[in-house]
Design a protein around this motif. Structure first.
Motif, PDB file in Angstrom:
ATOM      1  N   MET A  54      69.061  61.797  66.951  1.00 46.57           N
ATOM      2  CA  MET A  54      69.063  60.823  68.038  1.00 46.57           C
ATOM      3  C   MET A  54      69.023  59.407  67.469  1.00 46.57           C
ATOM      4  O   MET A  54      67.967  58.912  67.086  1.00 46.57           O
ATOM      5  CB  MET A  54      67.890  61.086  68.964  1.00 46.57           C
ATOM      6  CG  MET A  54      68.087  62.364  69.753  1.00 46.57           C
ATOM      7  SD  MET A  54      66.730  62.706  70.867  1.00 46.57           S
ATOM      8  CE  MET A  54      65.560  63.408  69.743  1.00 46.57           C
ATOM      9  N   ALA A  66      63.827  65.539  65.690  1.00 43.79           N
ATOM     10  CA  ALA A  66      62.806  65.995  66.644  1.00 43.79           C
ATOM     11  C   ALA A  66      63.350  67.103  67.534  1.00 43.79           C
ATOM     12  O   ALA A  66      62.606  67.787  68.206  1.00 43.79           O
ATOM     13  CB  ALA A  66      62.337  64.828  67.519  1.00 43.79           C
ATOM     14  N   LYS A  67      64.655  67.272  67.537  1.00 43.22           N
ATOM     15  CA  LYS A  67      65.254  68.308  68.380  1.00 43.22           C
ATOM     16  C   LYS A  67      65.073  69.668  67.716  1.00 43.22           C
ATOM     17  O   LYS A  67      65.349  69.801  66.527  1.00 43.22           O
ATOM     18  CB  LYS A  67      66.744  68.032  68.585  1.00 43.22           C
ATOM     19  CG  LYS A  67      66.994  66.830  69.491  1.00 43.22           C
ATOM     20  CD  LYS A  67      68.456  66.432  69.455  1.00 43.22           C
ATOM     21  CE  LYS A  67      69.278  67.207  70.442  1.00 43.22           C
ATOM     22  NZ  LYS A  67      69.114  66.721  71.811  1.00 43.22           N
ATOM     23  N   GLY A  68      64.635  70.651  68.483  1.00 45.91           N
ATOM     24  CA  GLY A  68      64.346  71.929  67.836  1.00 45.91           C
ATOM     25  C   GLY A  68      64.589  73.154  68.686  1.00 45.91           C
ATOM     26  O   GLY A  68      64.105  74.227  68.372  1.00 45.91           O
ATOM     27  N   GLU A 128      62.916  70.638  61.740  1.00 46.88           N
ATOM     28  CA  GLU A 128      62.395  70.018  62.963  1.00 46.88           C
ATOM     29  C   GLU A 128      61.179  69.160  62.639  1.00 46.88           C
ATOM     30  O   GLU A 128      60.277  69.580  61.926  1.00 46.88           O
ATOM     31  CB  GLU A 128      62.023  71.125  63.955  1.00 46.88           C
ATOM     32  CG  GLU A 128      61.592  70.571  65.290  1.00 46.88           C
ATOM     33  CD  GLU A 128      61.082  71.653  66.230  1.00 46.88           C
ATOM     34  OE1 GLU A 128      61.367  72.850  66.003  1.00 46.88           O
ATOM     35  OE2 GLU A 128      60.382  71.304  67.198  1.00 46.88           O
ATOM     36  N   LYS A 129      61.162  67.925  63.173  1.00 47.70           N
ATOM     37  CA  LYS A 129      60.003  67.047  63.023  1.00 47.70           C
ATOM     38  C   LYS A 129      58.911  67.494  63.991  1.00 47.70           C
ATOM     39  O   LYS A 129      59.238  67.854  65.113  1.00 47.70           O
ATOM     40  CB  LYS A 129      60.377  65.603  63.352  1.00 47.70           C
ATOM     41  CG  LYS A 129      61.379  64.965  62.430  1.00 47.70           C
ATOM     42  CD  LYS A 129      61.747  63.597  62.987  1.00 47.70           C
ATOM     43  CE  LYS A 129      62.792  62.893  62.120  1.00 47.70           C
ATOM     44  NZ  LYS A 129      63.208  61.613  62.696  1.00 47.70           N
ATOM     45  N   PRO A 130      57.630  67.417  63.641  1.00 52.93           N
ATOM     46  CA  PRO A 130      57.105  67.068  62.328  1.00 52.93           C
ATOM     47  C   PRO A 130      57.211  68.252  61.350  1.00 52.93           C
ATOM     48  O   PRO A 130      57.110  69.390  61.769  1.00 52.93           O
ATOM     49  CB  PRO A 130      55.643  66.744  62.627  1.00 52.93           C
ATOM     50  CG  PRO A 130      55.299  67.487  63.873  1.00 52.93           C
ATOM     51  CD  PRO A 130      56.572  67.659  64.637  1.00 52.93           C
TER      52      PRO A 130
END
Lengths: 133, 420
Positions: A59, A88-90, A108-110
């Motif tokens: 993003m 962050a998208k998971g 994927e974050k975190p």
């Protein structure tokens, strides 16, 4: 690129603090790190600097990570550089999109840094010995 | 329409934007969308006249029509189709006007590119909302007809009014869930980035510590735990906003309940809560989605445990019940889930805890309603539970007395005989 010099990683994230930390963490591991704040910058840097691995957020303004990945794959100069999506998208759908577009990994974050380092190592080896098909 | 493709009429003059929408829709698997693209209003209306469309996705500014006139022109031709309006700017006023003038939903194009799921969700909700609005219209018609009729006029009116009220309540609930879903997934992504920055900072500092800096290491551990805890909540919100397909299969309720009990065993022991478990081994199988039903029981058990900080008794009971009397959701109305004479499995989860004050009882299924302290819960447990039970075409009822405890009763469908 000859392995005589430092391995270069291009880290792409629109968040300045994310870029700063990636640079600190990866430089401590002995990599040379260059950064870009959006997909457009990433395309230019990838072509000129020929990094060994690209870390790509999704993003981002201007050109998002998935579109950047598509364009990297289309350009012969950058098509072979392994890309790790760091986002962050998971959802299953997001992960499927990463792989469909040709990413080597989706993180994927975190996430824990050691997980990222491990995947970078694998991606580097993929680059040296592309899978036989 | 469950297995059929949903036919979308996309009216959009920009090929790039049309492409983004088509991509986002093509990614959906349940339901699948079939897109017909028109690049001007006149062509769109022509397609619409040809029939066969389920939902309309339209830009407001087109070569042959601008702004709300576009919406008005489409509505003039059909009041049956749900319409989702696309615009390029985040203009609240326009959004409100569009929805007032008959659009079911409103999306900013830029967001769709970033979160394609927003579009899928908006389409789903628009179709659902339209279906309910149509039903409301039919019912309003029924009310008018009843008023003209002599004889049983009063009784019929009353019944239709009750149904209308129920449909309206459903409509309100659907709206709320839509809002929660959009809010949750938006916030979730915004929070995961800063969480990651904190975690990377911990990762950076950790190897810099000297062996004697045990306290500093301890602090970093505490930070890492906090990141994990926050991320767990965020994942929960994302799961909540994600429409999960339901897989109903005949399964023994007992196994599902036992699997959920295992997860809370530690909490039960820690608070000295006794467990009374009365589930007959010969209970006939129930139609359920095991994963979702495990979440249902987990939510109910956790609520019960929270209500008994000083210990008490958790009772889980299940038995086949013949539904002989009309009641909430049991009867002859179209909106009733069970008919009188149906057989169902009634499952009770009862605690001997603090109970719920009478005036709060009607609110417990409302999203974000909670009596827990900040940080202990966001108030989605029971609204998720109700959504899951609704998906099973079952019923959930709650009874409570302050100081005595709370009993939640689930009515679940028996699997059809014959072992299918």
């Amino acid at each position: 690129m000859a392995p005589s010099g430092l391995m270069t990683i291009l880290a792409v994230d629109d968040e300045a603090n994310s870029r700063k930390l990636l640079k600190l963490l990866l430089e401590r591991e002995g990599f040379r790190v260059i950064t870009a704040a959006n997909g457009e910058e990433a395309l230019i840097l990838a072509k000129v600097e020929q990094p060994q691995v690209i870390l790509l957020d999704v993003m981002m303004p201007k050109l998002n990570g998935y579109d950047a990945l598509r364009r990297l794959r289309e350009d012969q100069d950058t098509a072979a550089i392994p890309v790790i999506m760091v986002t962050a998208k998971g959802t299953e759908h997001d992960i499927a999109a990463s792989f469909r577009l040709g990413a080597a990994f989706h993180i994927e974050k975190p996430y824990e840094t050691k997980d990222l380092l491990q995947k970078i190592q694998v991606a580097l080896r993929l680059r040296e010995q592309p899978p036989q098909t | 329409m469950t297995n059929d493709r949903v036919k979308v009429l996309l009216i959009e003059d920009s090929p790039e934007d049309a492409h983004v929408m088509q991509d986002a829709l093509a990614a959906a698997s349940e339901p699948q969308f079939e897109v017909t693209w028109a690049n001007r209003l006149s062509l769109g209306l022509e397609q619409l006249r040809g029939g066969g469309m389920d939902v309309i996705l339209t830009d407001l500014d087109l070569p042959d029509s601008r702004g709300l006139n576009t919406l008005a022109a489409i509505r003039a031709q059909t009041d049956r189709h749900p319409i989702v309006v696309l615009t390029s700017s985040d203009n609240d006023q326009l959004a409100i006007q569009a929805v007032q003038q008959g659009a079911q939903d409103y999306l900013v194009k830029g967001y769709v590119q970033v979160y394609p799921s927003l579009l899928l969700r908006a389409m789903g909700y628009a179709i659902e909302r339209n279906r309910m609005a149509q039903r409301e219209k039919e019912l309003t018609g029924a009310v008018a007809a009843a008023a003209l009729a002599e004889g049983q006029r009063a009784a019929e009116l009353d019944r239709a009014y009750q149904e209308l009220k129920q449909t309206q309540a459903l409509l309100v609930q659907a709206e709320k869930m839509a809002a929660v879903g959009q809010l949750a997934s938006g916030i979730a992504h915004e929070v995961k980035n800063p969480l990651n920055i904190i975690l990377q900072s911990i990762n950076y500092l950790e190897p810099e510590l000297k062996p004697e800096q045990a306290q500093q290491q301890e602090i970093l551990n505490v930070m890492r735990e906090a990141v994990t805890a926050a991320n767990t909540i965020i994942r929960g919100l994302l799961d909540f906003s994600k429409p999960t397909p339901l897989e109903l299969k005949p399964a023994p309720l007992r196994g599902v309940i036992e699997a959920s009990l295992v997860l809370v065993r530690k909490e039960l022991d820690a608070r000295g809560i006794r467990l009374a478990h009365e589930i007959p081994a010969d209970l006939p199988p129930v139609l359920l989605d095991e994963n979702q039903m495990k979440q249902v029981f987990l939510n109910l058990f956790l609520n019960a445990i929270h209500a008994m900080p000083q210990g008490g008794q958790l009772t889980v009971r299940a038995a086949v019940q013949d539904l002989a009397k009309p009641g909430d959701g049991v009867g002859k109305r179209a909106s009733d889930v069970f008919r009188i004479g149906d057989r169902a499995v009634a499952c009770e989860v009862a605690d001997t805890g603090t109970g719920i004050p009478k005036e709060l009882l009607p609110k417990v299924f409302t999203p974000f309603f909670t009596t827990k302290a900040p940080g202990e819960g966001v108030g989605l447990g029971l609204s998720i539970t109700k959504t899951l039970i609704d998906g099973h075409r079952g019923l959930i009822q709650i009874a409570s007395e302050e100081g005595r405890g709370t009993t939640v009763t689930l009515l679940l469908r028996l699997a059809p005989a014959g072992g299918r």
